[in-house]
Scaffold this motif. Structure first.
Motif, short mmCIF file in Angstrom:
data_model
loop_
_atom_site.label_atom_id
_atom_site.label_comp_id
_atom_site.label_asym_id
_atom_site.label_seq_id
_atom_site.Cartn_x
_atom_site.Cartn_y
_atom_site.Cartn_z
N ASP A 77 6.74 -30.75 -18.43
CA ASP A 77 7.53 -30.01 -19.41
C ASP A 77 6.63 -28.91 -19.95
OD1 ASP A 77 9.01 -28.92 -21.46
OD2 ASP A 77 9.49 -30.83 -22.41
N CYS A 78 6.89 -27.68 -19.55
CA CYS A 78 6.00 -26.56 -19.91
C CYS A 78 6.27 -26.01 -21.31
CB CYS A 78 6.09 -25.46 -18.87
SG CYS A 78 7.74 -24.80 -18.64
N PHE A 79 7.35 -26.44 -21.95
CA PHE A 79 7.66 -26.09 -23.34
C PHE A 79 7.89 -27.41 -24.08
CE2 PHE A 79 9.55 -22.44 -20.93
CZ PHE A 79 8.77 -21.42 -21.46
N SER A 80 6.89 -28.26 -24.16
CA SER A 80 7.11 -29.66 -24.51
C SER A 80 7.38 -29.95 -25.98
CB SER A 80 5.94 -30.52 -24.04
OG SER A 80 4.78 -30.22 -24.77
N GLY A 81 7.05 -29.03 -26.88
CA GLY A 81 7.31 -29.34 -28.30
C GLY A 81 6.63 -30.63 -28.70
N ILE A 82 7.39 -31.55 -29.25
CA ILE A 82 6.80 -32.80 -29.75
C ILE A 82 6.64 -33.86 -28.67
CG2 ILE A 82 7.61 -32.38 -32.10
CD1 ILE A 82 9.84 -34.46 -31.55
#
Length: 167
Positions: A15-20
């Motif tokens: 997940d390249c925009f993984s956030g939390i």
């Protein structure tokens, strides 16, 4: 996402925009890349990094499962003069976003430029025959629905991805 990942026999998922780090709830080997250190630290499977410069060798992942920022009002950083709260990335962090964070970009030229770089990187690190699952929805501004979803799909196809299905 889980059933689609099983269908394509994914084992190692990015997940390249993984956030939390909600990607790590899936029963696969996962790694998340998040630009905000506070959010990256919320999951041991996350690393601090930038989706436009992924720290992985080519063809590292069986799948990429991600949800980029929508370029909507979550990007606002309005400072209220009253006690009202805002549901924005800036307000959730309690500070300005780090340089390079797409969360501060409204839909437009700069948003598209950054995401093009991220999709190029995704193509580079995804194994041949791998799958990218994009979680994205259009947003409404001034009563009109933007067509960000179609833009992302077209851009991904331009970089070599093949559209397999839309759910």
């Amino acid at each position: 996402f889980e059933s689609v990942l099983h269908k394509y026999q994914a084992k190692f998922v990015l997940d390249c925009f993984s956030g939390i780090g909600t990607i790590h709830a899936l029963p696969f080997k996962t790694i998340g890349v998040e630009i905000e250190p506070e959010w990256a630290r919320l999951s041991s499977g996350n690393i601090v990094g930038d989706a436009t410069m992924l720290p992985f060798v080519e063809s590292s992942f069986d799948a990429i499962c991600t949800s980029p920022t929508y370029g909507n009002r979550m990007a606002d950083s309005h400072n209220a003069k009253d006690n009202s709260t805002r549901n924005t990335y800036t307000h959730k962090l309690g500070r300005k976003l780090n340089k390079g964070n797409r969360g501060c970009l409204q839909w437009g030229k700069d948003y598209k430029k950054i995401h093009k770089k991220a999709w190029q990187e995704c193509y580079r690190v995804l194994k041949e025959g791998g799958i990218l699952i994009l979680n994205f929805k259009n947003h409404i501004r001034k009563g009109l629905e933007g067509d960000g979803f179609s833009w992302h799909v077209k851009t991904l196809i331009d970089y070599g991805f093949k559209l397999r299905e839309v759910l």
